[in-house]
Write a protein that holds these residues in place. Structure first.
Motif, PDB file in Angstrom:
ATOM      1  N   ALA A   1     -11.901  -5.124  -4.679  1.00 14.40           N
ATOM      2  CA  ALA A   1     -13.045  -5.741  -3.987  1.00 14.40           C
ATOM      3  C   ALA A   1     -14.274  -4.835  -4.064  1.00 14.40           C
ATOM      4  CB  ALA A   1     -12.680  -6.031  -2.534  1.00 14.40           C
ATOM      5  N   LEU A   2     -14.069  -3.528  -3.848  1.00 14.86           N
ATOM      6  CA  LEU A   2     -15.195  -2.592  -3.953  1.00 14.86           C
ATOM      7  C   LEU A   2     -15.761  -2.572  -5.369  1.00 14.86           C
ATOM      8  CD1 LEU A   2     -13.745   0.321  -1.792  1.00 14.86           C
ATOM      9  CD2 LEU A   2     -15.623  -1.216  -1.177  1.00 14.86           C
TER      10      LEU A   2
ATOM     11  N   SER B   1      -6.990   4.405   4.054  1.00 13.57           N
ATOM     12  CA  SER B   1      -5.796   4.265   4.887  1.00 13.57           C
ATOM     13  C   SER B   1      -4.794   3.332   4.221  1.00 13.57           C
ATOM     14  CB  SER B   1      -6.160   3.714   6.269  1.00 13.57           C
ATOM     15  OG  SER B   1      -6.898   4.648   7.011  1.00 13.57           O
ATOM     16  N   GLN B   2      -5.302   2.249   3.653  1.00  8.49           N
ATOM     17  CA  GLN B   2      -4.417   1.315   2.963  1.00  8.49           C
ATOM     18  C   GLN B   2      -3.731   2.002   1.782  1.00  8.49           C
ATOM     19  OE1 GLN B   2      -3.770  -1.659   4.287  1.00  8.49           O
ATOM     20  NE2 GLN B   2      -5.201  -1.134   5.905  1.00  8.49           N
ATOM     21  N   THR B   3      -4.495   2.805   1.043  1.00 10.18           N
ATOM     22  CA  THR B   3      -3.932   3.515  -0.104  1.00 10.18           C
ATOM     23  C   THR B   3      -2.905   4.547   0.361  1.00 10.18           C
ATOM     24  OG1 THR B   3      -5.961   3.173  -1.361  1.00 10.18           O
ATOM     25  CG2 THR B   3      -4.490   4.916  -2.140  1.00 10.18           C
ATOM     26  N   ALA B   4      -3.219   5.306   1.415  1.00 11.25           N
ATOM     27  CA  ALA B   4      -2.290   6.319   1.924  1.00 11.25           C
ATOM     28  C   ALA B   4      -0.993   5.669   2.409  1.00 11.25           C
ATOM     29  CB  ALA B   4      -2.940   7.118   3.058  1.00 11.25           C
TER      30      ALA B   4
ATOM     31  N   LEU C   1      -5.977   6.628  -9.281  1.00  7.35           N
ATOM     32  CA  LEU C   1      -7.027   6.311 -10.252  1.00  7.35           C
ATOM     33  C   LEU C   1      -7.796   5.056  -9.869  1.00  7.35           C
ATOM     34  CD1 LEU C   1      -5.344   7.200 -13.655  1.00  7.35           C
ATOM     35  CD2 LEU C   1      -7.271   8.353 -12.556  1.00  7.35           C
ATOM     36  N   LEU C   2      -7.096   4.048  -9.408  1.00  5.24           N
ATOM     37  CA  LEU C   2      -7.784   2.825  -8.995  1.00  5.24           C
ATOM     38  C   LEU C   2      -8.720   3.101  -7.826  1.00  5.24           C
ATOM     39  CD1 LEU C   2      -8.221  -0.206  -9.278  1.00  5.24           C
ATOM     40  CD2 LEU C   2      -6.264  -0.542  -7.753  1.00  5.24           C
ATOM     41  N   PHE C   3      -8.227   3.826  -6.823  1.00  5.58           N
ATOM     42  CA  PHE C   3      -9.065   4.132  -5.660  1.00  5.58           C
ATOM     43  C   PHE C   3     -10.261   5.003  -6.063  1.00  5.58           C
ATOM     44  CE2 PHE C   3     -10.144   6.571  -1.819  1.00  5.58           C
ATOM     45  CZ  PHE C   3     -10.458   5.510  -0.989  1.00  5.58           C
TER      46      PHE C   3
ATOM     47  N   VAL D   1      -4.347  -2.176  -3.437  1.00  3.75           N
ATOM     48  CA  VAL D   1      -4.874  -2.652  -4.715  1.00  3.75           C
ATOM     49  C   VAL D   1      -6.101  -3.547  -4.471  1.00  3.75           C
ATOM     50  CG1 VAL D   1      -4.362  -4.074  -6.738  1.00  3.75           C
ATOM     51  CG2 VAL D   1      -2.654  -2.469  -5.876  1.00  3.75           C
ATOM     52  N   ALA D   2      -6.044  -4.386  -3.440  1.00  2.02           N
ATOM     53  CA  ALA D   2      -7.134  -5.338  -3.170  1.00  2.02           C
ATOM     54  C   ALA D   2      -8.433  -4.644  -2.763  1.00  2.02           C
ATOM     55  CB  ALA D   2      -6.710  -6.332  -2.090  1.00  2.02           C
TER      56      ALA D   2
END
Length: 176
Positions: A158-159, A129-132, A69-71, A153-154
């Motif tokens: 940031a986006l 990639s960070q999320t995966a 959800l965050l992504f 999370v960062a």
């Protein structure tokens, strides 16, 4: 993975005993289709993989929901900003196709080490990639690396910090 009785085994240059996570990342489960079970959606597939890695059902659902959800929320605001820049708010869904390369240029489908140098570097810095990687780590899956949860999370935060105010300001100009 089972420990060998004797001898030494390597997969893609990684020892199966001393470098088990690297081996698991390279030989992870991959079904014939994008989803292991075609009847399951993306979230349900993540939950299933979490359960395969011995995470409880509730914790698996919570972790999948939180990161996805965050992504997705961050990607949504990028799409809204792009549509508003294009001049037609109704283009929000159509413009979302411009965000697709983020998914394809990530480590969700292939290891960055197997890519040409410049592409592998770009893939490693990709927010998806960070999320995966964080999802793999949280679910105890192959390819997970401790420490990537903060980046998962960062990046979306940031986006959001960039695109949400831009979109809100541009939308405010439309109604003025």
């Amino acid at each position: 993975m089972l420990r060998p009785d004797r001898g030494r085994v390597e997969v893609a240059g990684h020892d199966v005993v001393t470098q088990a996570p690297a081996v698991q990342f390279r030989i992870g489960l991959l079904g014939q289709h994008a989803a292991l079970d075609e009847q399951l959606g993306g979230r349900q597939n993540l939950e299933m993989f979490a359960r395969l890695h011995h995470l409880g059902a509730r914790r698996a659902r919570e972790r999948a929901d939180e990161l996805l959800l965050l992504f997705r929320f961050a990607m949504l605001w990028i799409g809204i900003q792009l549509a508003l820049v294009a001049g037609k708010p109704e283009l929000v869904q159509a413009v979302q196709i411009l965000v697709w390369p983020v998914g394809f240029l990530s480590n969700a489908f292939a290891a960055p080490e197997a890519m040409p140098g410049w592409l592998g570097t770009a893939v490693q810095w990709n927010p998806m990639s960070q999320t995966a990687t964080a999802v793999r780590d949280l679910f105890g899956g192959p390819g997970g690396e401790p420490g990537h949860v903060w980046a998962a999370v960062a990046w979306p935060l940031a986006l959001l910090a960039v695109f949400l105010p831009l979109a809100v300001r541009r939308f405010g100009r439309l109604s003025a």
